[in-house]
Design an enzyme around this catalytic site. Structure first.
Site, PDB file in Angstrom:
ATOM      1  N   SER A  16       0.539  -1.265   0.008  1.00  0.00           N
ATOM      2  CA  SER A  16      -0.315   0.329  -0.039  1.00  0.00           C
ATOM      3  C   SER A  16       0.892   1.609  -0.369  1.00  0.00           C
ATOM      4  O   SER A  16       1.817   1.118   0.097  1.00  0.00           O
ATOM      5  CB  SER A  16      -0.992   0.153   0.974  1.00  0.00           C
ATOM      6  OG  SER A  16      -0.128  -0.095   2.526  1.00  0.00           O
ATOM      7  N   SER A 141      11.107  10.584   7.202  1.00  0.00           N
ATOM      8  CA  SER A 141      10.273  10.920   6.882  1.00  0.00           C
ATOM      9  C   SER A 141      10.994  13.100   7.073  1.00  0.00           C
ATOM     10  O   SER A 141      12.234  12.842   8.352  1.00  0.00           O
ATOM     11  CB  SER A 141       9.403  10.995   9.127  1.00  0.00           C
ATOM     12  OG  SER A 141       8.082  11.760   8.635  1.00  0.00           O
ATOM     13  N   TYR A 154       8.198   7.028  17.246  1.00  0.00           N
ATOM     14  CA  TYR A 154       8.872   6.985  15.486  1.00  0.00           C
ATOM     15  C   TYR A 154      10.191   8.389  15.159  1.00  0.00           C
ATOM     16  O   TYR A 154      10.932   8.093  13.752  1.00  0.00           O
ATOM     17  CB  TYR A 154       7.020   7.975  15.104  1.00  0.00           C
ATOM     18  CG  TYR A 154       7.174   8.089  13.464  1.00  0.00           C
ATOM     19  CD1 TYR A 154       7.487   6.710  12.959  1.00  0.00           C
ATOM     20  CD2 TYR A 154       7.771   8.856  12.567  1.00  0.00           C
ATOM     21  CE1 TYR A 154       7.441   7.385  11.718  1.00  0.00           C
ATOM     22  CE2 TYR A 154       7.235   9.185  11.607  1.00  0.00           C
ATOM     23  CZ  TYR A 154       7.016   8.287  10.679  1.00  0.00           C
ATOM     24  OH  TYR A 154       7.198   7.902   9.385  1.00  0.00           O
ATOM     25  N   LYS A 158      13.580   7.156  13.337  1.00  0.00           N
ATOM     26  CA  LYS A 158      13.597   7.810  11.951  1.00  0.00           C
ATOM     27  C   LYS A 158      14.818   9.007  11.921  1.00  0.00           C
ATOM     28  O   LYS A 158      15.403   8.726  11.193  1.00  0.00           O
ATOM     29  CB  LYS A 158      12.314   8.857  11.407  1.00  0.00           C
ATOM     30  CG  LYS A 158      11.045   8.338  10.752  1.00  0.00           C
ATOM     31  CD  LYS A 158      11.622   6.896   9.784  1.00  0.00           C
ATOM     32  CE  LYS A 158      10.425   6.194   9.519  1.00  0.00           C
ATOM     33  NZ  LYS A 158      10.525   5.683   8.396  1.00  0.00           N
ATOM     34  N   THR A 189      -1.596   8.384   2.566  1.00  0.00           N
ATOM     35  CA  THR A 189      -1.071   6.441   3.014  1.00  0.00           C
ATOM     36  C   THR A 189      -1.883   6.422   4.034  1.00  0.00           C
ATOM     37  O   THR A 189      -2.363   7.223   4.474  1.00  0.00           O
ATOM     38  CB  THR A 189       0.162   6.892   2.727  1.00  0.00           C
ATOM     39  OG1 THR A 189       0.515   6.972   4.652  1.00  0.00           O
ATOM     40  CG2 THR A 189       0.458   6.940   1.782  1.00  0.00           C
TER      41      THR A 189
END
Length: 277
Positions: A16, A141, A154, A158, A189
């Site tokens: 995806s 990111s 996160y 990252k 997304t």
């Protein structure tokens, strides 16, 4: 985009979002793709929709199953004889305040977003160096360039991916293998919908910023162009998100003040994230 004829790209998280778009764009330009992820039906769907399923090889596995990586690399190489590009795209995000977040969430996100791409890269690296060619693509990111609230795990992962990539790039410079770090902002997304809550449960809902984000197909084309141009790092973001890495590098206090003000004005509440304070 450039002609990808006779080239093979291995994309994780290919079922995806950005991963799906990367596969479809690469195959559309004549390349062959190895699709990895855990959702076999969705990987099969992406392959069937690629326009050339015969140039798609489905290789499902959990990126945290480190013991299987040598065999996965062997299977990937066997598909077309070489891996020209590895895209470490699989990942998971977070929507929770640090004070409320169970440590298991940090453990999970850092494993998926940092240790897993490092492990797969390490498993593929010798193959590329022995061939004297290849491209390693790390999907980090904007949150890997500056701290973003509600995403402490996160951001940690990252940021770590950027550091690993920068160090690796310096070590292998001149040996034919490039390292590209991609720092996307909001992209349309399921990243927010699949994000983890404070207790590790799946959030199940999206954010307005994500829903109004950049089309994954646009992101994919920008990534493949950057690969062809052998760039080291690109930021793919719009509006304020595009300025975050610049502010972090040049005017950090201005960025810190801005983000603190955003939290003080109710950012967590707007995302329906409760506070224990």
């Amino acid at each position: 985009m450039t002609n990808q004829h006779e080239k093979t790209a291995w994309v994780t998280g290919a079922s995806s979002g950005i991963g799906e778009a990367l596969v479809k764009a690469f195959v559309a330009d004549g390349g062959s793709a190895i699709l990895s992820g855990r959702n076999l039906p969705e990987l099969e769907r992406v392959a069937s929709e690629s326009g050339a399923p015969d140039r798609c090889h489905i290789l499902p596995f959990d990126t945290l199953d480190f013991d299987k990586l040598p065999k996965m690399v062997e299977a990937a190489v066997a598909f077309r004889g070489a891996i020209d590009v590895l895209v470490n795209n699989a990942g998971i995000s977070q929507r929770s305040l640090a004070i409320d977040t169970d440590f298991s969430v940090y453990d999970r996100i850092i494993a998926v977003d940092l240790l897993a791409p490092i492990a797969l890269t390490q498993a593929v690296l010798r193959h590329m160096l022995e061939r004297g060619s290849g491209q390693l693509v790390m999907i980090s990111s904007v949150a890997g360039k500056a701290g973003v609230p509600l995403r402490t795990a996160y951001c940690a992962a990252k940021h770590g991916l950027v550091g690993y990539s920068d160090a690796l790039r310096s070590e292998i410079a001149g040996q034919g293998v490039g390292v590209l770090v991609v720092a996307p902002g909001s992209v349309r997304t399921n990243v927010s919908r699949n994000a983890l809550n404070a207790d590790g449960s799946v959030r199940g809902s999206s954010d307005a910023a994500i829903d109004n984000g950049i089309d994954p197909a646009v992101v994919a084309n920008m990534i493949w162009t950057a690969v062809a141009e052998k760039k080291r790092e690109i930021v793919i973001a719009e509006g304020m998100e595009a300025n975050i890495p610049i502010l972090r590098a040049q005017y950090p206090d201005r960025l810190f003040d801005m983000v603190e003000a955003m939290v003080a004005s109710g950012y967590a509440q707007k995302l329906a994230v409760p506070s224990s304070q």
